[in-house]
Design a protein around this motif. Structure first.
Motif, PDB file in Angstrom:
ATOM      1  N   HIS A 193      13.079  -0.702  11.977  1.00  7.27           N
ATOM      2  CA  HIS A 193      12.887  -0.720  10.521  1.00  7.27           C
ATOM      3  C   HIS A 193      11.586  -1.440  10.176  1.00  7.27           C
ATOM      4  O   HIS A 193      11.441  -2.636  10.445  1.00  7.27           O
ATOM      5  CB  HIS A 193      14.071  -1.427   9.852  1.00  7.27           C
ATOM      6  N   THR A 194      10.661  -0.717   9.594  1.00 11.86           N
ATOM      7  CA  THR A 194       9.363  -1.310   9.291  1.00 11.86           C
ATOM      8  C   THR A 194       8.780  -0.681   8.026  1.00 11.86           C
ATOM      9  O   THR A 194       9.169   0.416   7.630  1.00 11.86           O
ATOM     10  CB  THR A 194       8.402  -1.149  10.487  1.00 11.86           C
ATOM     11  N   GLY A 195       7.859  -1.406   7.395  1.00 14.46           N
ATOM     12  CA  GLY A 195       7.334  -1.010   6.093  1.00 14.46           C
ATOM     13  C   GLY A 195       6.016  -0.270   6.145  1.00 14.46           C
ATOM     14  O   GLY A 195       5.665   0.348   7.150  1.00 14.46           O
ATOM     15  N   ASP A 196       5.242  -0.385   5.062  1.00 10.75           N
ATOM     16  CA  ASP A 196       4.056   0.445   4.864  1.00 10.75           C
ATOM     17  C   ASP A 196       2.727  -0.281   5.085  1.00 10.75           C
ATOM     18  O   ASP A 196       1.676   0.346   5.010  1.00 10.75           O
ATOM     19  CB  ASP A 196       4.055   1.001   3.433  1.00 10.75           C
ATOM     20  N   ILE A 197       2.750  -1.591   5.309  1.00  8.16           N
ATOM     21  CA  ILE A 197       1.511  -2.371   5.394  1.00  8.16           C
ATOM     22  C   ILE A 197       1.233  -2.732   6.844  1.00  8.16           C
ATOM     23  O   ILE A 197       2.098  -3.263   7.552  1.00  8.16           O
ATOM     24  CB  ILE A 197       1.606  -3.657   4.545  1.00  8.16           C
ATOM     25  N   GLY A 198       0.007  -2.461   7.295  1.00  8.99           N
ATOM     26  CA  GLY A 198      -0.382  -2.766   8.667  1.00  8.99           C
ATOM     27  C   GLY A 198      -0.405  -4.261   8.942  1.00  8.99           C
ATOM     28  O   GLY A 198      -0.625  -5.075   8.043  1.00  8.99           O
ATOM     29  N   THR A 199      -0.214  -4.625  10.191  1.00  3.34           N
ATOM     30  CA  THR A 199      -0.117  -6.038  10.587  1.00  3.34           C
ATOM     31  C   THR A 199      -1.364  -6.816  10.192  1.00  3.34           C
ATOM     32  O   THR A 199      -1.268  -7.934   9.656  1.00  3.34           O
ATOM     33  CB  THR A 199       0.105  -6.136  12.109  1.00  3.34           C
ATOM     34  N   PHE A 200      -2.543  -6.252  10.452  1.00  2.44           N
ATOM     35  CA  PHE A 200      -3.794  -6.972  10.193  1.00  2.44           C
ATOM     36  C   PHE A 200      -3.956  -7.275   8.710  1.00  2.44           C
ATOM     37  O   PHE A 200      -4.478  -8.328   8.326  1.00  2.44           O
ATOM     38  CB  PHE A 200      -4.977  -6.136  10.697  1.00  2.44           C
ATOM     39  N   ALA A 201      -3.507  -6.371   7.859  1.00  2.00           N
ATOM     40  CA  ALA A 201      -3.594  -6.591   6.412  1.00  2.00           C
ATOM     41  C   ALA A 201      -2.470  -7.488   5.909  1.00  2.00           C
ATOM     42  O   ALA A 201      -2.651  -8.266   4.964  1.00  2.00           O
ATOM     43  CB  ALA A 201      -3.544  -5.250   5.672  1.00  2.00           C
ATOM     44  N   LEU A 202      -1.309  -7.390   6.533  1.00  2.00           N
ATOM     45  CA  LEU A 202      -0.124  -8.090   6.034  1.00  2.00           C
ATOM     46  C   LEU A 202      -0.125  -9.586   6.320  1.00  2.00           C
ATOM     47  O   LEU A 202       0.170 -10.398   5.437  1.00  2.00           O
ATOM     48  CB  LEU A 202       1.131  -7.456   6.654  1.00  2.00           C
ATOM     49  N   VAL A 203      -0.446  -9.949   7.555  1.00  2.00           N
ATOM     50  CA  VAL A 203      -0.209 -11.333   7.993  1.00  2.00           C
ATOM     51  C   VAL A 203      -0.925 -12.371   7.127  1.00  2.00           C
ATOM     52  O   VAL A 203      -0.290 -13.339   6.675  1.00  2.00           O
ATOM     53  CB  VAL A 203      -0.572 -11.498   9.477  1.00  2.00           C
ATOM     54  N   PRO A 204      -2.233 -12.252   6.840  1.00  2.00           N
ATOM     55  CA  PRO A 204      -2.867 -13.292   6.017  1.00  2.00           C
ATOM     56  C   PRO A 204      -2.246 -13.429   4.630  1.00  2.00           C
ATOM     57  O   PRO A 204      -2.180 -14.539   4.087  1.00  2.00           O
ATOM     58  CB  PRO A 204      -4.327 -12.823   5.930  1.00  2.00           C
ATOM     59  N   GLN A 205      -1.771 -12.328   4.076  1.00  2.00           N
ATOM     60  CA  GLN A 205      -1.109 -12.414   2.772  1.00  2.00           C
ATOM     61  C   GLN A 205       0.159 -13.252   2.866  1.00  2.00           C
ATOM     62  O   GLN A 205       0.444 -14.095   1.999  1.00  2.00           O
ATOM     63  CB  GLN A 205      -0.744 -11.012   2.267  1.00  2.00           C
ATOM     64  N   ILE A 206       0.934 -13.030   3.914  1.00  2.00           N
ATOM     65  CA  ILE A 206       2.188 -13.770   4.084  1.00  2.00           C
ATOM     66  C   ILE A 206       1.904 -15.229   4.402  1.00  2.00           C
ATOM     67  O   ILE A 206       2.595 -16.138   3.915  1.00  2.00           O
ATOM     68  CB  ILE A 206       3.050 -13.127   5.186  1.00  2.00           C
ATOM     69  N   VAL A 207       0.885 -15.484   5.200  1.00  2.00           N
ATOM     70  CA  VAL A 207       0.523 -16.865   5.541  1.00  2.00           C
ATOM     71  C   VAL A 207       0.156 -17.655   4.282  1.00  2.00           C
ATOM     72  O   VAL A 207       0.574 -18.806   4.103  1.00  2.00           O
ATOM     73  CB  VAL A 207      -0.636 -16.892   6.566  1.00  2.00           C
TER      74      VAL A 207
END
Length: 361
Positions: A193-207
């Motif tokens: 189960h995974t979403g629409d945002i790539g890891t490279f784009a997602l991680v800094p936002q979550i951090v």
């Protein structure tokens, strides 16, 4: 080992290296923990009794080292474990489609359930599973989908470290508001189960959203260079699942393993055919049939589980080769032969150290 690999994850959970190893195989989970990582058992399709026995076995195997368990706790599930009620609500169009697949591929109707249809994914079943976890000594509870505030609070009151998997900033905001102790930022590349945002784009936002709450990186992680990149993005560790499919401890069906070994990153697809939610897996006749123009739109969870669960169970029991499949992320491209858990952990540690040393220069 490079000192940067000793992160807050190691400090808080007592691991030697900040690698979470997610698997449905108890043997893989135990081996990841024994090798210095943090094994996490995906138990959402296990009965409460199986969870009780599995956690007891893992506790003995771990000998004080950290391990965890993962449940999927989505909103909007039915209150009771009532399969007959689910069956009655399934449209005839969908029943006919599955019957057509059964005839086309010669899948016997053996009257037995599959993994997805042994019970209904319901509030009743989730509560029973959750009660077994609270009663056990397992220290880590991961929530793969959803972070119900009441369950987060209750788990923490029982001394559990709660980890929420998130695929978008809005999911992270909800998990943080619920009180999650750690987040796993899981990118589009991930298996299951995974979403629409790539890891490279997602991680800094979550951090940025997480502040002092540690963030673990998932989605496309296969080698030591990915671990170094995860740390550079602000992560405190990595979460891996696909890698362990290639280990002796997993005991994968040889036909499915051959499909995995031949697969590249472009040979995976997100499909709603299994559960009703997007689930990344390798492309097979199963996914092709549900992508066809004549196919009906998959039902919402848990109705899709019940629609296809018995069928998929029969596919596995009777070894219907075109339909045999596996969940896998895009990192599947990095693995093409049988290995073992410790060899993967050792390689990750060695290559991550080398990558971090290059950055030091």
């Amino acid at each position: 080992m490079h000192p940067a690999l000793h992160t807050t994850i190691c400090e808080r959970l007592g691991a030697r290296i900040p690698i979470f190893g997610f698997s449905h195989s108890l043997e893989v989970v135990a081996a990841v923990t024994a090798a210095g990582g943090i094994g996490v058992w995906g138990a959402t399709r296990s009965t409460p009794e199986e969870i009780r026995d599995g956690l007891a076995w893992l506790t003995e195997q771990a000998d004080g080292r950290p391990f965890g368990i993962d449940l999927v706790l989505p909103q909007g599930m039915p209150e009771t474990d009532d399969r007959a009620q689910m069956e009655a609500a399934i449209p005839e169009e969908h029943r006919a489609f599955v019957t057509g697949l059964r005839d086309k591929y010669g899948v016997p109707d053996d009257g037995l359930p599959g993994t997805r249809s042994r019970f209904v994914r319901s509030e009743e079943m989730a509560d029973r599973q959750f009660a077994e976890i609270l009663a056990s000594p397992v220290a880590i509870l991961a929530m793969g989908v959803g972070s119900p505030p009441a369950k987060v609070t209750e788990a923490k009151e029982h001394g559990k470290t709660v980890i929420s998997l998130v695929g978008a900033p809005k999911h992270a905001e909800r998990a943080l508001a619920a009180g999650a102790d750690m987040l796993v930022a899981q990118g589009y590349e991930a298996g299951a189960h995974t979403g629409d945002i790539g890891t490279f784009a997602l991680v800094p936002q979550i951090v940025r959203l997480a502040g002092d709450v540690p963030v673990v990186v998932a989605g496309g992680v296969a080698g030591g260079e990915h671990i170094a990149a995860a740390l550079a993005l602000g992560g405190a560790g990595v979460w891996m699942g696909t890698a362990w499919l290639f280990t002796r401890e997993h005991g994968m069906d040889p036909v499915i393993r051959a499909k995995l070994e031949a697969a590249g990153s472009a040979d995976t697809i997100r499909s709603r055919a299994d559960s009703g939610k997007t689930l990344r897996q390798i492309k097979t006749a199963w996914t092709e049939e549900w992508e066809a123009q004549a196919a009906p739109t998959p039902l919402k969870m848990p109705f899709q589980d019940i629609l296809v669960g018995d069928f998929l169970g029969a596919v596995e029991r009777h070894h219907i080769e075109p339909l045999l499949k596996s969940e896998a992320g895009q990192s599947v491209a990095y693995f093409d032969q049988l290995t073992d858990v410790r060899s993967i952990i050792d390689s990750l540690e060695r290559d991550a150290t080398a990558a971090l040393q290059r950055l030091d220069q």
